[in-house]
Enzyme design. Structure first.
Site, PDB file in Angstrom:
ATOM      1  N   TYR A   1      -4.850   9.014  85.194  1.00  0.00           N
ATOM      2  CA  TYR A   1      -4.774  10.239  84.378  1.00  0.00           C
ATOM      3  C   TYR A   1      -4.786   9.890  82.890  1.00  0.00           C
ATOM      4  CZ  TYR A   1      -2.529  14.438  82.389  1.00  0.00           C
ATOM      5  OH  TYR A   1      -2.211  15.538  81.626  1.00  0.00           O
TER       6      TYR A   1
ATOM      7  N   ARG B   1      12.840  11.093  78.563  1.00  0.00           N
ATOM      8  CA  ARG B   1      11.662  11.820  78.090  1.00  0.00           C
ATOM      9  C   ARG B   1      12.103  12.783  76.975  1.00  0.00           C
ATOM     10  NH1 ARG B   1       9.949   8.766  81.267  1.00  0.00           N
ATOM     11  NH2 ARG B   1       8.341   8.994  82.846  1.00  0.00           N
TER      12      ARG B   1
ATOM     13  N   GLN C   1      15.866   7.446  83.502  1.00  0.00           N
ATOM     14  CA  GLN C   1      14.591   7.433  82.786  1.00  0.00           C
ATOM     15  C   GLN C   1      14.617   8.545  81.733  1.00  0.00           C
ATOM     16  OE1 GLN C   1      15.120   8.088  86.006  1.00  0.00           O
ATOM     17  NE2 GLN C   1      13.609   9.421  86.949  1.00  0.00           N
TER      18      GLN C   1
ATOM     19  N   SER D   1      -2.758  13.626  76.244  1.00  0.00           N
ATOM     20  CA  SER D   1      -1.393  13.535  76.781  1.00  0.00           C
ATOM     21  C   SER D   1      -0.687  12.281  76.292  1.00  0.00           C
ATOM     22  CB  SER D   1      -1.496  13.482  78.302  1.00  0.00           C
ATOM     23  OG  SER D   1      -0.286  13.064  78.871  1.00  0.00           O
TER      24      SER D   1
ATOM     25  N   GLU E   1       4.477  20.478  90.192  1.00  0.00           N
ATOM     26  CA  GLU E   1       5.408  20.851  89.125  1.00  0.00           C
ATOM     27  C   GLU E   1       5.971  19.613  88.427  1.00  0.00           C
ATOM     28  OE1 GLU E   1       5.769  21.127  92.277  1.00  0.00           O
ATOM     29  OE2 GLU E   1       7.790  20.620  92.939  1.00  0.00           O
TER      30      GLU E   1
ATOM     31  N   LYS F   1      15.636  23.406  91.630  1.00  0.00           N
ATOM     32  CA  LYS F   1      16.690  22.822  92.464  1.00  0.00           C
ATOM     33  C   LYS F   1      18.061  23.392  92.102  1.00  0.00           C
ATOM     34  CE  LYS F   1      14.089  18.567  93.241  1.00  0.00           C
ATOM     35  NZ  LYS F   1      14.036  17.106  93.201  1.00  0.00           N
TER      36      LYS F   1
ATOM     37  N   ASP G   1     -16.226  26.492  88.146  1.00  0.00           N
ATOM     38  CA  ASP G   1     -15.817  25.099  88.341  1.00  0.00           C
ATOM     39  C   ASP G   1     -16.474  24.252  87.248  1.00  0.00           C
ATOM     40  OD1 ASP G   1     -15.417  22.480  89.077  1.00  0.00           O
ATOM     41  OD2 ASP G   1     -15.735  22.843  91.217  1.00  0.00           O
TER      42      ASP G   1
HETATM   43  P1  NAD Z   1      -2.254  23.447  84.490  1.00  0.00           P
HETATM   44  O1  NAD Z   1      -2.494  22.624  85.716  1.00  0.00           O
HETATM   45  O2  NAD Z   1      -1.310  24.582  84.607  1.00  0.00           O
HETATM   46  O3  NAD Z   1      -3.629  23.987  83.909  1.00  0.00           O
HETATM   47  C1  NAD Z   1      -4.855  23.320  84.063  1.00  0.00           C
HETATM   48  C2  NAD Z   1      -5.856  24.311  84.595  1.00  0.00           C
HETATM   49  O4  NAD Z   1      -7.123  23.656  84.729  1.00  0.00           O
HETATM   50  C3  NAD Z   1      -5.472  24.861  85.995  1.00  0.00           C
HETATM   51  O5  NAD Z   1      -5.342  26.270  85.960  1.00  0.00           O
HETATM   52  C4  NAD Z   1      -6.628  24.430  86.862  1.00  0.00           C
HETATM   53  O6  NAD Z   1      -6.982  25.377  87.871  1.00  0.00           O
HETATM   54  C5  NAD Z   1      -7.743  24.245  85.857  1.00  0.00           C
HETATM   55  N1  NAD Z   1      -8.789  23.420  86.424  1.00  0.00           N
HETATM   56  C6  NAD Z   1      -8.653  22.302  87.205  1.00  0.00           C
HETATM   57  N2  NAD Z   1      -9.864  21.886  87.625  1.00  0.00           N
HETATM   58  C7  NAD Z   1     -10.778  22.755  87.116  1.00  0.00           C
HETATM   59  C8  NAD Z   1     -12.180  22.850  87.222  1.00  0.00           C
HETATM   60  N3  NAD Z   1     -12.886  21.969  87.948  1.00  0.00           N
HETATM   61  N4  NAD Z   1     -12.804  23.854  86.577  1.00  0.00           N
HETATM   62  C9  NAD Z   1     -12.099  24.776  85.846  1.00  0.00           C
HETATM   63  N5  NAD Z   1     -10.760  24.731  85.718  1.00  0.00           N
HETATM   64  C10 NAD Z   1     -10.109  23.727  86.351  1.00  0.00           C
HETATM   65  O7  NAD Z   1      -1.793  22.429  83.349  1.00  0.00           O
HETATM   66  P2  NAD Z   1      -1.192  22.708  81.894  1.00  0.00           P
HETATM   67  O8  NAD Z   1       0.199  22.211  81.912  1.00  0.00           O
HETATM   68  O9  NAD Z   1      -1.476  24.086  81.469  1.00  0.00           O
HETATM   69  O10 NAD Z   1      -2.049  21.663  81.047  1.00  0.00           O
HETATM   70  C11 NAD Z   1      -3.144  22.038  80.219  1.00  0.00           C
HETATM   71  C12 NAD Z   1      -3.758  20.792  79.605  1.00  0.00           C
HETATM   72  O11 NAD Z   1      -2.767  20.076  78.866  1.00  0.00           O
HETATM   73  C13 NAD Z   1      -4.313  19.806  80.628  1.00  0.00           C
HETATM   74  O12 NAD Z   1      -5.481  19.220  80.125  1.00  0.00           O
HETATM   75  C14 NAD Z   1      -3.230  18.761  80.736  1.00  0.00           C
HETATM   76  O13 NAD Z   1      -3.734  17.519  81.161  1.00  0.00           O
HETATM   77  C15 NAD Z   1      -2.698  18.733  79.321  1.00  0.00           C
HETATM   78  N6  NAD Z   1      -1.309  18.254  79.259  1.00  0.00           N
HETATM   79  C16 NAD Z   1      -0.280  19.020  79.710  1.00  0.00           C
HETATM   80  C17 NAD Z   1       1.028  18.541  79.624  1.00  0.00           C
HETATM   81  C18 NAD Z   1       2.207  19.360  80.081  1.00  0.00           C
HETATM   82  O14 NAD Z   1       3.344  18.899  79.907  1.00  0.00           O
HETATM   83  N7  NAD Z   1       2.036  20.536  80.666  1.00  0.00           N
HETATM   84  C19 NAD Z   1       1.279  17.270  79.104  1.00  0.00           C
HETATM   85  C20 NAD Z   1       0.208  16.516  78.671  1.00  0.00           C
HETATM   86  C21 NAD Z   1      -1.086  17.017  78.722  1.00  0.00           C
END
Ligand code: NAD
Length: 331
Positions: free
Chosen positions: A148, A221, A219, A117, A190, A199, A52
Site C-alpha cells: 500500500y 499513532r 504501538q 499516506s 475499519e 468495541k 470502476d
Molecule cells: P475509503 O475506503 O472510505 O474511500 C475510498 C473509496 O475509493 C471507496 O469508497 C472505494 O469504493 C473507492 N474505490 C475503490 N476502488 C475503486 C475503483 N476501482 N473505482 C472507483 N472507486 C474505487 O477511504 P478513505 O479513508 O476515504 O480514504 C480516501 C483516500 O485517502 C484514499 O486514497 C486513502 O488511501 C487515503 N488515505 C486515507 C487515510 C485515512 O486515515 N482514512 C490515511 C492515509 C491515506
C-alpha cells in the site's frame, strides 16, 4: 467559484463523501465518482457516477469537463486489510492512479490533488513506540512496510513528474490516520479509532467490559479528525505548494490510551485483552513544521472532541445493526 467544476474520486468513501459536502457548501459544481454510493448518508454531489476507475475509458468519462480533481479513490482499509492483501492493493491502486491522472491530462484538467499516506514512510524510522515525528523528507531512502505504501510512493512520483512535464498543477497530501463519523466501522476494513469506538460501544451495550486489542497496545499513532482533514485538503489545493505535505495531528498516543479516551467518553470501565494481530509499524507521528509553514494552519480539533463525535455516531450504528439482526432472527 460557481464556474469551477470539480471531480472527487472515491466520493462514496469516508473522506470523499465529507469533501463533496464541503465543496458544495463553498459553491462549487461537484461530480462524485466511485464504485459504490456512500453507505451512510446521501451524497451532496451535483452528479454521481458509478464507475470502476481501474478502467481507462471510465477514467476518461470521470474527468471529462472538469477543472480540478481530488483523487481519493483507492482500494484500502485498516491494518488488518492492508497487511494481508498486498497484490490486490498494488494491482488495483496502480490501475486507478495511472489511468486517472493520464485521463485528467488528456481532458485538460488544470489542478490535480493526490491523497497519499503516512504509510509511505520507511519502516526503519518507525521501529520504536517513542519515535521522532516524521518529516516529509524522511520518506527517502524508501522502505515502506506494505505494498500500500509503495504504491502511494510511486504515485507521488508519477504526480510530481506530471506536474513538471505537463500543464497541470499537482498537489500531494500525506494523511496521518483520519477518523470521524460516516466512516467504515466494521467488516474488516475499519481503522483503529472506529474499531475501538465499536468495541467500547458493544461493551457499554452488553455489559461485557472486555476489549480486544491487537498486540500489547503500546504501538503509537497520531489521529486527525475529519473536519480538520477536509479544511487542510482544501487549503492545500488552493496553495501553490506542489511537494508532498503531511496532514495530521502531531499528538502521539498509544492504542491503549486511545481505548482509555473512548472508554472515558462512554463513561464505562473496560478490561483490555491483548491478542495476536497485525500492528503495523511500532510508532508513528506527523511532523507538522512544513504544514504550518505552507498553509499557515494546522489541525485544531482535539482527539477527545473528535472521538466524542465519532463514538456517538458509531454507538448509534451498533444499536441500529443489532436491532436489525434481532428483527431478522425473529422472522
Ligand atoms: P475509503 O475506503 O472510505 O474511500 C475510498 C473509496 O475509493 C471507496 O469508497 C472505494 O469504493 C473507492 N474505490 C475503490 N476502488 C475503486 C475503483 N476501482 N473505482 C472507483 N472507486 C474505487 O477511504 P478513505 O479513508 O476515504 O480514504 C480516501 C483516500 O485517502 C484514499 O486514497 C486513502 O488511501 C487515503 N488515505 C486515507 C487515510 C485515512 O486515515 N482514512 C490515511 C492515509 C491515506
Amino acid at each position: 467559484m460557481q464556474n469551477t467544476k470539480i471531480l472527487v474520486t472515491g466520493a462514496g468513501g469516508f473522506i470523499g463523501h465529507h469533501l463533496v459536502t464541503f465543496l458544495k457548501n463553498k459553491g462549487y459544481w461537484v461530480r462524485g465518482v466511485d464504485i459504490k454510493m456512500p453507505e451512510f448518508a446521501p451524497t451532496d454531489a451535483d452528479e454521481f457516477k458509478l464507475l470502476d476507475l481501474r478502467r481507462w475509458e471510465n477514467c476518461l468519462e470521470a474527468t471529462k469537463d472538469v477543472d480540478e480533481v481530488y483523487a481519493l479513490a483507492a482500494d484500502m482499509g485498516g491494518m488488518g486489510f492492508i497487511s494481508s492483501n498486498h497484490s490486490q492493493i498494488l494491482h488495483n491502486n496502480i490501475l486507478i492512479n495511472v489511468h486517472t491522472i493520464e485521463a485528467a491530462r488528456e481532458n485538460g484538467v488544470k489542478r490535480y490533488l493526490y491523497t497519499s499516506s503516512a504509510c509511505v514512510y520507511p519502516e526503519y524510522k518507525q521501529l520504536e513506540a517513542n519515535i521522532a515525528p516524521l518529516k516529509e523528507e524522511d520518506a527517502y531512502p524508501a522502505q515502506p512496510q506494505d505494498a500500500y505504501g509503495w504504491e502511494k510512493l510511486v504515485t507521488e512520483r508519477l504526480c510530481t513528474h506530471y506536474g513538471e512535464e505537463f500543464d497541470m498543477e499537482v498537489r500531494i497530501v500525506r494523511f496521518h490516520n483520519i477518523f470521524g463519523p460516516l466512516g467504515t466501522w466494521d467488516g474488516g476494513r475499519e481503522k483503529a479509532p472506529a474499531a475501538m469506538c465499536r468495541k467500547v460501544a458493544a461493551a457499554s451495550l452488553t455489559g461485557n467490559p472486555e476489549i480486544e486489542i491487537w498486540g500489547d497496545g503500546e504501538q503509537t499513532r497520531s489521529f486527525c479528525y475529519i473536519d480538520d482533514c477536509i479544511t487542510g485538503l482544501y487549503k492545500l489545493m488552493r496553495s501553490d505548494y506542489s511537494e508532498p505535505l503531511n496532514l495530521g495531528q502531531d499528538r502521539m498516543v498509544t492504542i491503549n490510551q486511545l481505548v482509555d479516551i473512548v472508554a472515558n467518553i462512554a463513561e464505562i470501565d473496560v478490561k483490555k485483552k491483548h491478542i495476536e494481530g497485525p500492528q503495523g509499524v511500532r510508532g508513528r507521528n506527523s511532523d507538522n513544521t512544513k504544514l504550518r509553514e505552507v498553509l499557515g494552519w494546522e489541525p485544531e480539533i482535539s482527539l477527545e472532541d473528535g472521538l466524542a463525535q465519532t463514538y456517538q455516531w458509531i454507538k448509534a450504528q451498533v444499536m441500529e445493526k443489532n436491532n436489525v439482526e434481532q428483527y431478522d432472527a425473529a422472522y
